[in-house]
Design an enzyme around this catalytic site. Structure first.
Site, PDB file in Angstrom:
ATOM      1  N   MET A 131     -28.435   1.662 -71.080  1.00 41.21           N
ATOM      2  CA  MET A 131     -28.139   1.089 -69.643  1.00 41.21           C
ATOM      3  C   MET A 131     -28.360  -0.533 -69.649  1.00 41.21           C
ATOM      4  O   MET A 131     -28.534  -1.073 -68.740  1.00 41.21           O
ATOM      5  CB  MET A 131     -28.955   1.467 -68.265  1.00 41.21           C
ATOM      6  N   ASP A 180     -22.073  15.212 -64.305  1.00 40.64           N
ATOM      7  CA  ASP A 180     -21.650  13.872 -64.104  1.00 40.64           C
ATOM      8  C   ASP A 180     -20.899  13.193 -65.253  1.00 40.64           C
ATOM      9  O   ASP A 180     -20.483  13.647 -66.279  1.00 40.64           O
ATOM     10  CB  ASP A 180     -23.158  13.011 -63.969  1.00 40.64           C
ATOM     11  N   LYS A 218     -22.476   9.662 -61.112  1.00 40.15           N
ATOM     12  CA  LYS A 218     -22.410   8.268 -60.438  1.00 40.15           C
ATOM     13  C   LYS A 218     -21.687   7.414 -61.127  1.00 40.15           C
ATOM     14  O   LYS A 218     -21.796   7.460 -62.442  1.00 40.15           O
ATOM     15  CB  LYS A 218     -23.784   7.453 -60.442  1.00 40.15           C
TER      16      LYS A 218
HETATM   17  N1  SAH Z   1     -30.612  11.090 -70.860  1.00 42.33           N
HETATM   18  C1  SAH Z   1     -29.734  10.179 -71.599  1.00 42.33           C
HETATM   19  C2  SAH Z   1     -29.569   8.878 -71.043  1.00 42.33           C
HETATM   20  C3  SAH Z   1     -29.138   8.638 -69.751  1.00 42.33           C
HETATM   21  S1  SAH Z   1     -29.055   7.110 -69.257  1.00 42.33           S
HETATM   22  C4  SAH Z   1     -30.008  10.329 -73.309  1.00 42.33           C
HETATM   23  O1  SAH Z   1     -31.022  10.587 -73.301  1.00 42.33           O
HETATM   24  O2  SAH Z   1     -29.211   9.961 -73.752  1.00 42.33           O
HETATM   25  C5  SAH Z   1     -27.480   6.554 -69.412  1.00 42.33           C
HETATM   26  C6  SAH Z   1     -27.586   5.518 -70.637  1.00 42.33           C
HETATM   27  O3  SAH Z   1     -27.507   6.407 -71.886  1.00 42.33           O
HETATM   28  C7  SAH Z   1     -26.141   4.733 -70.595  1.00 42.33           C
HETATM   29  O4  SAH Z   1     -26.011   3.540 -69.979  1.00 42.33           O
HETATM   30  C8  SAH Z   1     -26.151   4.302 -72.357  1.00 42.33           C
HETATM   31  O5  SAH Z   1     -27.107   3.198 -72.470  1.00 42.33           O
HETATM   32  C9  SAH Z   1     -26.863   5.549 -72.865  1.00 42.33           C
HETATM   33  N2  SAH Z   1     -25.649   6.587 -73.425  1.00 42.33           N
HETATM   34  C10 SAH Z   1     -25.496   7.761 -73.043  1.00 42.33           C
HETATM   35  N3  SAH Z   1     -24.651   8.327 -73.631  1.00 42.33           N
HETATM   36  C11 SAH Z   1     -23.962   7.508 -74.659  1.00 42.33           C
HETATM   37  C12 SAH Z   1     -23.218   7.547 -75.726  1.00 42.33           C
HETATM   38  N4  SAH Z   1     -22.407   8.623 -76.082  1.00 42.33           N
HETATM   39  N5  SAH Z   1     -23.125   6.309 -76.488  1.00 42.33           N
HETATM   40  C13 SAH Z   1     -23.763   5.216 -76.118  1.00 42.33           C
HETATM   41  N6  SAH Z   1     -24.752   5.204 -75.279  1.00 42.33           N
HETATM   42  C14 SAH Z   1     -24.757   6.220 -74.398  1.00 42.33           C
END
Ligand code: SAH
Length: 484
Positions: A388, A253, A275
């Site tokens: 998020m 994704d 998404k």
């Molecule tokens: N499984 C993922 C989270 C998925 S939810 C994890 O463990 O990181 C998606 C959210 O993760 C985004 O809305 C943001 O808040 C955060 N996120 C994911 N990658 C990011 C990044 N490179 N920098 C900042 N926030 C990030």
């Protein structure tokens, strides 16, 4: 190709090393590890060579003098490692006279062969040569290959070697035999072995061998639910990389960066199931069903998730369907965004003087409604990392303020954390909404609330990196006079 790559059999044959310094000691060690009888010669051996002499390996003979013609006559290979011109020239001459292979350190024009950089996972050995043109490239490549080959890779190759005769006897067809080997090494049996389960691995090989011999196909489909970390490919785990190299199909994704996608096996089919906010491409159930279908067809299906699959990743939901359908799956953890962002932005998640605990929460409630346990969120001496949350930033800030949290509490927003385009916006509950709007945050972002944010002034790695550059430049300037 300017050279002929070979691996010489030197067991019980003589290798002469002329020299007593570090280079000579390395040559002696390598020759001994290949089973050679080593004659090393130097009037004044250095510390490392003395340590080798003290180890008293019966295959090492040390002569406290310069190597002579008779030494060379006995040898199959001779190394000049004394850095003394006259000694090197003599060796070269005698090597020509007796047709002995000769290598003189740092004098490619005097060498019959190159000493490659090696990655040793005996019995697997990888040798790298740049034809003598750029040894540093060979060393860099070696470091990369080291990370790709698990330390236990050599043992794996010994282990599967035990089944060689049985496999040859049971599977006559050459192509089928090759497929069997591939499945065994790069499949569940190999994984079991590398995970320390050698008995189960052996059982798996036995049962697969039986099934293949009887013409039954072993079920091959499998799903890997893999955490790809927050974006920097260097933050992938070895296991993630290994499974990425093995996949037939990959489902990804928009949280997966292009840099990471470029590490997936080139021939793997790629399916975007991501998404975009408010724009559903494929819902969770469709994704699960697709994985079941693909794995059922015998594919190795890689489901790449941003960060960690079980941290706000709905990984649990995705594998429920797999478990229900009896599809084998594996889950590989990844560095979650809060951890990655924290390190790359210089904001520790905990700190003795600031925060004794850290909360990971998601602000993504159904239909944009926040559903948070505020009593827990507003506790003092903790860091709150909110996933998020950027589209609800003003509601979040209002929530904290309405519950009496001081408006001067520090807040950071880290967008695209760990990626080259990472941005960090810092402020307080009073002004962060305004600052975030001005910065037009669009990429994935973490919100961090707590006084740890203030430490960024001291701990920002970007500033430290500048200092390191200066340091490296001064190192380079110092080194520029010595040969590389
Ligand atoms: N499984 C993922 C989270 C998925 S939810 C994890 O463990 O990181 C998606 C959210 O993760 C985004 O809305 C943001 O808040 C955060 N996120 C994911 N990658 C990011 C990044 N490179 N920098 C900042 N926030 C990030």
């Amino acid at each position: 190709m300017d050279h002929l790559p070979v691996f010489l059999t030197v067991e019980d044959r003589v290798i002469v090393v002329d020299g007593g310094g570090t280079v000579a000691a390395r040559r002696v060690e390598r020759a001994l590890s290949a089973g050679a009888k080593v004659i090393a010669c130097d009037p004044q051996p250095g510390d490392e060579m003395r340590a080798l002499i003290a180890a008293a390996d019966p295959r090492l003979t040390f002569r406290y003098r310069v190597a002579d013609r008779d030494d060379v006559q006995e040898a199959v290979v001779v190394y000049g490692a004394s850095e003394m011109e006259e000694r090197d020239e003599n060796l070269r001459e005698w090597a020509d006279e007796f047709k002995v292979l000769c290598n003189i350190a740092d004098a490619p024009e005097m060498c019959d062969f190159i000493t490659p950089s090696i990655v040793d996972r005996s019995p697997v050995v990888v040798a790298i040569s740049t034809g003598g043109s750029a040894p540093v490239i060979a060393r860099t490549l070696r470091a990369r290959i080291e990370t790709m080959l698990l330390p236990s890779f050599g043992q794996l190759s010994q282990f599967v070697g035990r089944f060689r005769d049985r496999i040859a006897a049971k599977i006559e067809d050459g192509r089928e035999r090759r497929h069997f080997w591939e499945r065994m090494i790069d499949g569940p049996a190999g994984d079991l072995f590398l995970a320390g389960e050698s008995e189960k691995a052996a059982q798996k090989i036995e049962s697969d061998l039986e099934a293949t011999a009887q013409g039954k196909k072993a079920p091959m489909g499998e799903v890997y639910l893999v955490g790809a970390g927050p974006g920097d490919p260097d933050l992938l785990t070895f296991k993630a990389l290994r499974l990425m190299q093995r996949a037939d199909v990959v489902l990804y994704d928009r949280l997966i960066s292009d840099d990471i996608m470029s590490l997936v096996r080139r021939d793997a089919e790629r399916i975007f199931v991501g998404k975009l906010p408010q724009q559903h491409v494929m819902d969770q159930q469709d994704i699960s069903q697709l994985m079941v279908k693909l794995a059922g067809e015998g594919n190795r299906v890689l489901r790449l998730k941003g960060g960690d699959p079980f941290t706000f990743g709905r990984g649990g939901e995705e594998i429920e369907a797999l478990a229900a359908s009896g599809i084998p799956f594996r889950v590989v953890p990844g560095i979650t965004a809060a951890a990655g962002c924290s390190a790359y932005a210089g904001i520790p998640l905990t700190h003795r003087d600031h925060a004794q605990s850290c909360l990971f929460v998601t602000a993504h409630g159904k239909d944009g409604v926040l559903d948070l346990d505020w009593d827990v969120l507003i506790r003092p001496a903790q860091t709150v990392a909110i996933y998020m949350g950027t589209s609800n930033l003003n509601k979040l800030v209002d929530g904290f303020v309405a519950r009496g949290v001081d408006q001067s509490t520090d807040v950071a927003l880290i967008e695209n954390g760990t990626r080259p385009e990472q941005r960090v916006v810092t402020g307080t509950l009073r002004d962060i909404t305004e600052k975030a709007a001005a910065a037009q945050i669009k990429g994935p972002a973490i919100i961090m609330i707590g006084s740890v944010v203030r430490l960024r002034d001291q701990l920002d790695p970007a500033k430290a990196a500048d200092a390191e550059d200066v340091f490296e430049m001064s190192l380079a300037a110092n080194k520029s006079t010595s040969p590389s």
